[in-house]
Design an enzyme around this catalytic site. Structure first.
Site, mmCIF file in Angstrom:
data_model
loop_
_atom_site.group_PDB
_atom_site.id
_atom_site.type_symbol
_atom_site.label_atom_id
_atom_site.label_comp_id
_atom_site.label_asym_id
_atom_site.label_seq_id
_atom_site.Cartn_x
_atom_site.Cartn_y
_atom_site.Cartn_z
ATOM 1 N N GLY A 1 -36.232 -79.785 31.238
ATOM 2 C CA GLY A 1 -36.269 -81.040 30.511
ATOM 3 C C GLY A 1 -35.551 -82.004 31.367
ATOM 4 O O GLY A 1 -36.163 -83.403 31.292
ATOM 5 N N PHE A 2 -34.397 -82.023 31.948
ATOM 6 C CA PHE A 2 -33.636 -83.002 32.495
ATOM 7 C C PHE A 2 -33.680 -82.755 33.902
ATOM 8 O O PHE A 2 -33.176 -83.816 34.749
ATOM 9 C CB PHE A 2 -32.346 -83.125 31.973
ATOM 10 C CG PHE A 2 -32.163 -83.581 30.532
ATOM 11 C CD1 PHE A 2 -32.464 -84.814 30.390
ATOM 12 C CD2 PHE A 2 -31.577 -82.840 29.550
ATOM 13 C CE1 PHE A 2 -32.354 -85.244 29.085
ATOM 14 C CE2 PHE A 2 -31.873 -83.199 28.304
ATOM 15 C CZ PHE A 2 -32.151 -84.553 27.976
ATOM 16 N N ASP B 1 -29.446 -68.616 28.151
ATOM 17 C CA ASP B 1 -30.901 -68.846 28.102
ATOM 18 C C ASP B 1 -31.583 -67.745 29.015
ATOM 19 O O ASP B 1 -32.065 -68.184 29.939
ATOM 20 C CB ASP B 1 -31.231 -70.430 29.062
ATOM 21 C CG ASP B 1 -32.249 -70.906 28.902
ATOM 22 O OD1 ASP B 1 -33.293 -70.541 28.244
ATOM 23 O OD2 ASP B 1 -32.747 -71.809 29.694
#
Length: 530
Positions: free
Chosen positions: A237-238, A352
């Site tokens: 995402g980043f 994660d």
């Protein structure tokens, strides 16, 4: 929120489009201020009844007008999360980017920035159309996030001011929690080897933002070293991860994780691994050489492993219509159980645990039959390496016996406690392990169901059945134990017992170790040629 409706003068009748009269009534209720203010419950009931009437009607499953009715109803409700879950369960417009863009904007307006990010990522992972529009919206959101994070100075917080002041559950991934922890640990982080902070923006000749479009063979300069980008190894995402040659030397290869906005937490987690993981196990958890922290970007320089991920190994079987051999599944299950046993004993949680975060390691020398159980000789260098520690949790920074709340929002990897809004700790990792095992065995994500137990309670089990020629009792025991963890369970002992049960099976027959060696050689050849 505006509801799309057809003009009453068009040629479409309510017989052809039963939703149309509802749209007109809803529009009238929304547009008439007196009606809206005098009896808001009427609008709620109208929206609720409309959804109940048409949510199972296939004609409107991909109708954006119906989707907007859901969002209008969501806007009127405090329990918007359950409405979104119901929307997803009924598969309303799940292939439309509008679903993810609208819900992400809705969450952003409520200050749920992390949740909004996860929604964008979910839509992109599902290739929602138009995909480019969604990616652009995601990029704009990231820019807004960067401005927010950049504008918020890290106010000093007294280290004695414990989390929540009696709050029983904490979201370890919230922006405020991470900022709090970084502020507390900043004096320690400044002393870490390889930590290079700067208050300035990155000012290299090659703009880091340009790497999103075309990166190959570009040379970027960081901390006096030149890195020749050879390709993108991963994207989140980043952040993006690139394979790079140091000073254009093909024998000196590293991974560069470039992230905006800057995020030093992952580097902190890597240094905790250095401190707490025994040397014998350290190679299973990745290594970061240095962090270059600018005001606009952070860049982690770490080891580069070239043999792909466990996800690649799973996919290599899927593309040919086959399944991973059970012996290989057992081997990787042992590796993951050992990994979590070591990690959790050190007071660390990965947060994660997915197959694309597990890199495959291969031994430099030929594997032998001996040394497998105690991982000596070449077996020490064979296995998996867990990377991407941005969601890592250091339990030593929290009160003893802490319980967490917070949803990872990663489709397919939300543990049972997240699904049922219950507190969790190690379950976030152990559930991820179960999903990965399920993927290896079945080539699919795990779906679970509640089943009645003999003691009058219930247990969670995967819906998929086991093939009769598998080691069914081993697999049943694994899923039953890890999907039904009790607060009174000795977590470390549970992982150890499960690991030893699989090791006992493989070591019971030398032919199984021989077969495992052959399968690992075959897998390496397959992945390297892909």
């Amino acid at each position: 929120m505006t509801v799309i409706y057809r003009d009453p003068d068009d040629n479409t009748s309510s017989v052809d489009d039963p939703l149309l009269p509802w749209l007109r009534s809803i529009k009238k209720a929304v547009d008439d201020p007196n009606s809206a203010h005098s009896n808001g419950a009427d609008l709620d009931n109208l929206l609720s009844n409309c959804i109940k009437t048409f949510k199972n009607d296939g004609r409107y499953r991909n109708d954006v007008r119906f989707l907007r009715i859901w969002f209008l109803y969501m806007d009127c409700s405090q329990d918007f999360q359950s409405i979104f879950r119901e929307l997803e369960q009924n598969k309303i417009c799940i292939t439309h980017s509008l679903l993810y863009e609208s819900y992400a904007l809705f969450l952003e307006a409520k200050g749920r920035l992390t949740d909004a990010l996860m929604v964008y990522q979910l839509g992109i992972s599902r290739n929602a159309e138009p995909l480019e529009r969604l990616k652009k919206a995601h990029a704009l959101f990231r820019d807004r996030m960067f401005e927010i994070v950049n504008a918020c100075s890290l106010e000093k917080i007294d280290a004695g001011d414990s989390f929540g002041r009696g709050e029983s559950c904490i979201n370890p991934w919230s922006i405020s929690t991470v900022k709090h922890l970084l502020q507390r640990m900043n004096p320690q982080i400044l002393k870490y080897e390889g930590y290079h902070p700067s208050r300035k923006v990155y000012s290299g000749k090659v703009a880091l933002s340009s790497l999103h479009k075309s990166a190959r063979n570009k040379v970027i300069e960081i901390g006096g070293r030149k890195y020749q980008i050879k390709g993108c190894a991963g994207q989140g995402g980043f952040a993006q991860v690139f394979k790079a040659y140091v000073n254009s030397n093909p024998d000196d290869v590293v991974a560069l994780k470039i992230q905006k906005p800057p995020f030093p937490w992952e580097f902190y987690m890597y240094r905790q691994l250095d401190k707490r993981i025994p040397d014998k196990e350290r190679s299973s958890f990745g290594f970061a050489h240095r962090l270059h922290l600018y005001s606009d970007y952070s860049i982690i320089v770490s080891d580069y492993l070239s043999h792909g991920t466990l996800q690649d190994a799973i996919n290599s079987n899927v593309v040919i219509g086959g399944f991973m051999e059970e012996v290989l599944c057992i081997y990787y299950t042992i590796e993951m159980l050992s990994m979590l046993e070591t990690l959790h004993s050190a007071g660390l949680i990965h947060g994660d645990f997915k197959p694309d975060n597990l890199l495959i390691r291969y031994a430099g020398d030929d594997l032998r039959e001996d040394g497998f159980r105690d991982r000596t000789g070449p077996w020490h260098d064979q296995g998996l390496c867990l990377v991407d520690w941005g969601r890592g949790i250091d339990l030593s920074l929290f009160p003893e016996k802490i319980k967490f709340k917070g949803d990872c929002r990663t489709s397919g990897f939300r543990c049972i406690e997240m699904q049922e809004n219950m507190p969790w700790t190690f379950q976030v990792d152990s559930y991820g392990l179960c999903v990965i095992v399920h993927m290896m065995l079945h080539n699919s994500y795990m779906e679970i169901e509640k089943k009645a137990s003999s003691d009058g309670g219930y247990v969670y089990q995967p819906k998929s059945s086991f093939k009769r020629y598998w080691q069914v009792e081993l697999w049943k025991n694994l899923f039953t134990k890890l999907l039904n963890i009790s607060p009174s369970d000795n977590h470390k002992k549970l992982l150890r017992n499960l690991r030893e049960s699989f090791q006992d099976y493989l070591c019971s027959n030398p032919q199984l170790i021989k077969k495992l060696k052959q399968l690992l050689v075959k897998q390496r050849t397959s992945l390297c040629s892909a």
